[in-house]
Design an enzyme around this catalytic site. Sequence first.
Site, PDB file in Angstrom:
ATOM      1  N   PHE A 137       0.806  -1.229   0.000  1.00 33.26           N
ATOM      2  CA  PHE A 137       0.000   0.000   0.000  1.00 33.26           C
ATOM      3  C   PHE A 137       0.835   1.273   0.000  1.00 33.26           C
ATOM      4  CE2 PHE A 137       0.784  -0.118   4.613  1.00 33.26           C
ATOM      5  CZ  PHE A 137       0.985   1.235   4.887  1.00 33.26           C
ATOM      6  N   LYS A 140      -1.189  -7.118  -9.482  1.00 34.37           N
ATOM      7  CA  LYS A 140      -2.214  -7.152  -8.420  1.00 34.37           C
ATOM      8  C   LYS A 140      -1.770  -6.093  -7.403  1.00 34.37           C
ATOM      9  CE  LYS A 140      -3.155  -8.229  -4.704  1.00 34.37           C
ATOM     10  NZ  LYS A 140      -3.469  -7.191  -3.666  1.00 34.37           N
ATOM     11  N   GLU A 178      -4.899  -3.778  -2.129  1.00 33.28           N
ATOM     12  CA  GLU A 178      -6.343  -3.499  -2.025  1.00 33.28           C
ATOM     13  C   GLU A 178      -6.604  -2.272  -1.163  1.00 33.28           C
ATOM     14  OE1 GLU A 178      -4.572  -5.844  -0.758  1.00 33.28           O
ATOM     15  OE2 GLU A 178      -5.464  -6.831   0.981  1.00 33.28           O
ATOM     16  N   SER A 187       5.036  -7.131   3.483  1.00 35.91           N
ATOM     17  CA  SER A 187       5.577  -7.496   4.797  1.00 35.91           C
ATOM     18  C   SER A 187       6.370  -8.801   4.707  1.00 35.91           C
ATOM     19  CB  SER A 187       4.419  -7.647   5.777  1.00 35.91           C
ATOM     20  OG  SER A 187       3.504  -8.598   5.270  1.00 35.91           O
ATOM     21  N   CYS A 247       9.682   1.543   3.690  1.00 31.97           N
ATOM     22  CA  CYS A 247      10.524   0.404   4.066  1.00 31.97           C
ATOM     23  C   CYS A 247      11.956   0.864   4.284  1.00 31.97           C
ATOM     24  CB  CYS A 247      10.454  -0.677   3.009  1.00 31.97           C
ATOM     25  SG  CYS A 247      11.209  -0.160   1.486  1.00 31.97           S
ATOM     26  N   GLU A 286       8.943  -4.306  13.389  1.00 31.59           N
ATOM     27  CA  GLU A 286       8.710  -3.228  12.425  1.00 31.59           C
ATOM     28  C   GLU A 286       7.432  -2.499  12.841  1.00 31.59           C
ATOM     29  OE1 GLU A 286       7.462  -4.232   8.360  1.00 31.59           O
ATOM     30  OE2 GLU A 286       8.559  -2.483   7.652  1.00 31.59           O
TER      31      GLU A 286
HETATM   32  P1  NAD Z   1       1.248  -6.736   2.993  1.00 33.34           P
HETATM   33  O1  NAD Z   1       2.266  -7.812   3.090  1.00 33.34           O
HETATM   34  O2  NAD Z   1       0.120  -6.754   3.942  1.00 33.34           O
HETATM   35  O3  NAD Z   1       0.583  -6.725   1.523  1.00 33.34           O
HETATM   36  C1  NAD Z   1       1.353  -6.681   0.360  1.00 33.34           C
HETATM   37  C2  NAD Z   1       0.603  -7.357  -0.772  1.00 33.34           C
HETATM   38  O4  NAD Z   1       0.415  -8.735  -0.455  1.00 33.34           O
HETATM   39  C3  NAD Z   1      -0.779  -6.784  -1.032  1.00 33.34           C
HETATM   40  O5  NAD Z   1      -0.972  -6.696  -2.416  1.00 33.34           O
HETATM   41  C4  NAD Z   1      -1.722  -7.797  -0.391  1.00 33.34           C
HETATM   42  O6  NAD Z   1      -2.954  -7.883  -1.061  1.00 33.34           O
HETATM   43  C5  NAD Z   1      -0.967  -9.092  -0.526  1.00 33.34           C
HETATM   44  N1  NAD Z   1      -1.226 -10.028   0.582  1.00 33.34           N
HETATM   45  C6  NAD Z   1      -1.424  -9.699   1.880  1.00 33.34           C
HETATM   46  N2  NAD Z   1      -1.591 -10.815   2.625  1.00 33.34           N
HETATM   47  C7  NAD Z   1      -1.496 -11.867   1.777  1.00 33.34           C
HETATM   48  C8  NAD Z   1      -1.576 -13.274   1.954  1.00 33.34           C
HETATM   49  N3  NAD Z   1      -1.780 -13.825   3.146  1.00 33.34           N
HETATM   50  N4  NAD Z   1      -1.434 -14.052   0.873  1.00 33.34           N
HETATM   51  C9  NAD Z   1      -1.214 -13.516  -0.343  1.00 33.34           C
HETATM   52  N5  NAD Z   1      -1.125 -12.190  -0.568  1.00 33.34           N
HETATM   53  C10 NAD Z   1      -1.264 -11.365   0.478  1.00 33.34           C
HETATM   54  O7  NAD Z   1       2.057  -5.350   3.068  1.00 33.34           O
HETATM   55  P2  NAD Z   1       1.474  -3.863   3.171  1.00 33.34           P
HETATM   56  O8  NAD Z   1       0.906  -3.657   4.527  1.00 33.34           O
HETATM   57  O9  NAD Z   1       0.662  -3.536   1.987  1.00 33.34           O
HETATM   58  O10 NAD Z   1       2.843  -3.026   3.029  1.00 33.34           O
HETATM   59  C11 NAD Z   1       3.667  -2.712   4.116  1.00 33.34           C
HETATM   60  C12 NAD Z   1       4.833  -3.672   4.197  1.00 33.34           C
HETATM   61  O11 NAD Z   1       5.572  -3.658   2.985  1.00 33.34           O
HETATM   62  C13 NAD Z   1       5.841  -3.274   5.282  1.00 33.34           C
HETATM   63  O12 NAD Z   1       6.254  -4.423   5.949  1.00 33.34           O
HETATM   64  C14 NAD Z   1       6.983  -2.658   4.486  1.00 33.34           C
HETATM   65  O13 NAD Z   1       8.242  -2.714   5.119  1.00 33.34           O
HETATM   66  C15 NAD Z   1       6.963  -3.506   3.268  1.00 33.34           C
HETATM   67  N6  NAD Z   1       7.628  -2.846   2.159  1.00 33.34           N
HETATM   68  C16 NAD Z   1       8.835  -3.323   1.786  1.00 33.34           C
HETATM   69  C17 NAD Z   1       9.528  -2.710   0.756  1.00 33.34           C
HETATM   70  C18 NAD Z   1      10.866  -3.210   0.339  1.00 33.34           C
HETATM   71  O14 NAD Z   1      11.374  -2.732  -0.651  1.00 33.34           O
HETATM   72  N7  NAD Z   1      11.457  -4.145   1.042  1.00 33.34           N
HETATM   73  C19 NAD Z   1       8.963  -1.608   0.111  1.00 33.34           C
HETATM   74  C20 NAD Z   1       7.708  -1.150   0.509  1.00 33.34           C
HETATM   75  C21 NAD Z   1       7.038  -1.785   1.543  1.00 33.34           C
END
Ligand code: NAD
Length: 490
Positions: free
Chosen positions: A150, A174, A177, A227, A282, A383
């Site tokens: 997000f 994808k 959401e 994450s 991040c 985090e």
């Molecule tokens: P998230 O892991 O909740 O969601 C990321 C994506 O995964 C979304 O598109 C979501 O729909 C999908 N998703 C979520 N749960 C899932 C599941 N159980 N099975 C399959 N798909 C699933 O992350 P978020 O809250 O959107 O973003 C924040 C996180 O992203 C933080 O931990 C941040 O550090 C990390 N992040 C990392 C980087 C990097 O470059 N390392 C960059 C930006 C954000």
Amino acid sequence: MPEQLRNYINGRWEYSSANEYLPVINPATVQTMAEVPLSPGKEVDAAVEVGQTAFTDWRRTPPTERAQYLFRLKTLLDAHKLELARLITNECGKTLAESIGELQRGIENVETACGIPTLMQGYNNEDIARGIDEHMLRQPLGVVAGVTPFNFPGMIPLWFLPYAVATGNCFLLKPSEKTPMTMQRMFDLIDEAGFPSGVVQLVNGSKETVDAILDHPKVRAVSFVGSTAVARYIYGRAAANGKRAQCQGGAKNPVVVMPDADLEMTTRIMADSAFGCAGQRCLAASVAVTVSTVGDAFVESLAEAAASRKVGYGLDDGVQMGPVISRQSKERIERLIGVGQEEGATLVVDGRGRRVEGYEDGTFVFPTVLDHVPPHGEIAQTEIFGPVLSVMRTDTLEQAIELVNDRSYGNMACIFTNDGASARQFRYEVNAGNIGINIGVAAPMAFFPFSGWNDSFFGDLHGQGRHGVEFYTQTKIVIERWYQTWSRQF
Ligand code: NAD
């Protein structure tokens, strides 16, 4: 009625047949701006089939021609930057300046991928044995997919999409959401850029949609950012299904402050890193490790910067920090600040329970500073993903490096110093993939890999630049020998 978002499949916008929709909420005003479908797996399957068909012609399209679509997209993104930035601010919460900056970094990936005729070149040797030549060619994989978080709804899809299609693959996105509206608009521009149907597609959704991507035999590679728990899951499931995967995870980024650092500059940069984008980067600094005598002065000046930061709706003038993404996120962050106190940290600036005039229901957490954070407690290792800086004190650089290395993540580590030898020792010994020296957010440019390590990355080839080109291509080796006897007769 809020707008229902659609999927972009086979060059057309289509409503999903989803049973469930989620609201897309502006975290400052808490208005519902749209509803996003949780698309069922069959809609992913349809898009993959379309992509596979489109791949036949797209891979035969010369790279110079493929690049023309990206040149057009770059021009359109530049022309619509402000409009897209406003969308990012409204669905994600960050300030307008931050949204514009995010888009700029995304567009740089489109620009980099325009160099694909050169980037995709292979290499060769004549006469590996007498009269025998050997060539390495790069060929695209087929249908590849991206799943994104997000917090950078405009930039992170562009870490992948331009390289995937420039190398001749068909790309399925994808988006998150929680922040799907930016891509809804950007895909209008992708449509306007004229990509052939099926080359770039969008399916909204959440877990079921992602699982359909992970299980589809014709999806050859998955790029993920989010994450750590989900990154690990996606890496495992994609790999078990024989796919390539690059999965960028969460972070907890430490920053070492040496006594010889320029305090004024360090404070300004650290405050931007820790509280910019409300700490939802991040590459946000989340732990400051002070060395020797600098601790008190640093905490004092940082506390001042934290307390004076103007928090509000990101489209309003003068606002320096917006809300966090949701009510759940606000509650989680505020709970973790409490945990820090219980663990013995000193709460120097408390950002909990604050309201912004005119946006009383907005999910704001104000900048927070915790001092003397115990290095092995929950607050030091978790985090937080909010505007919270934890300070730890050490006596020497060696102790600071030990603290920096004593964590499971490895996205970024920074040092502030005026001493070259300290800086060198730090970059040499630190166990993280993106290093900043007098830099607060060490975000690699588009032509360098985004090099997270440890629990911040699962895979080997990272996103962006040459790594992106390698990830989305498979090498083919050709060894050839030609007999000349027949041709000599003519
Ligand atoms: P998230 O892991 O909740 O969601 C990321 C994506 O995964 C979304 O598109 C979501 O729909 C999908 N998703 C979520 N749960 C899932 C599941 N159980 N099975 C399959 N798909 C699933 O992350 P978020 O809250 O959107 O973003 C924040 C996180 O992203 C933080 O931990 C941040 O550090 C990390 N992040 C990392 C980087 C990097 O470059 N390392 C960059 C930006 C954000």
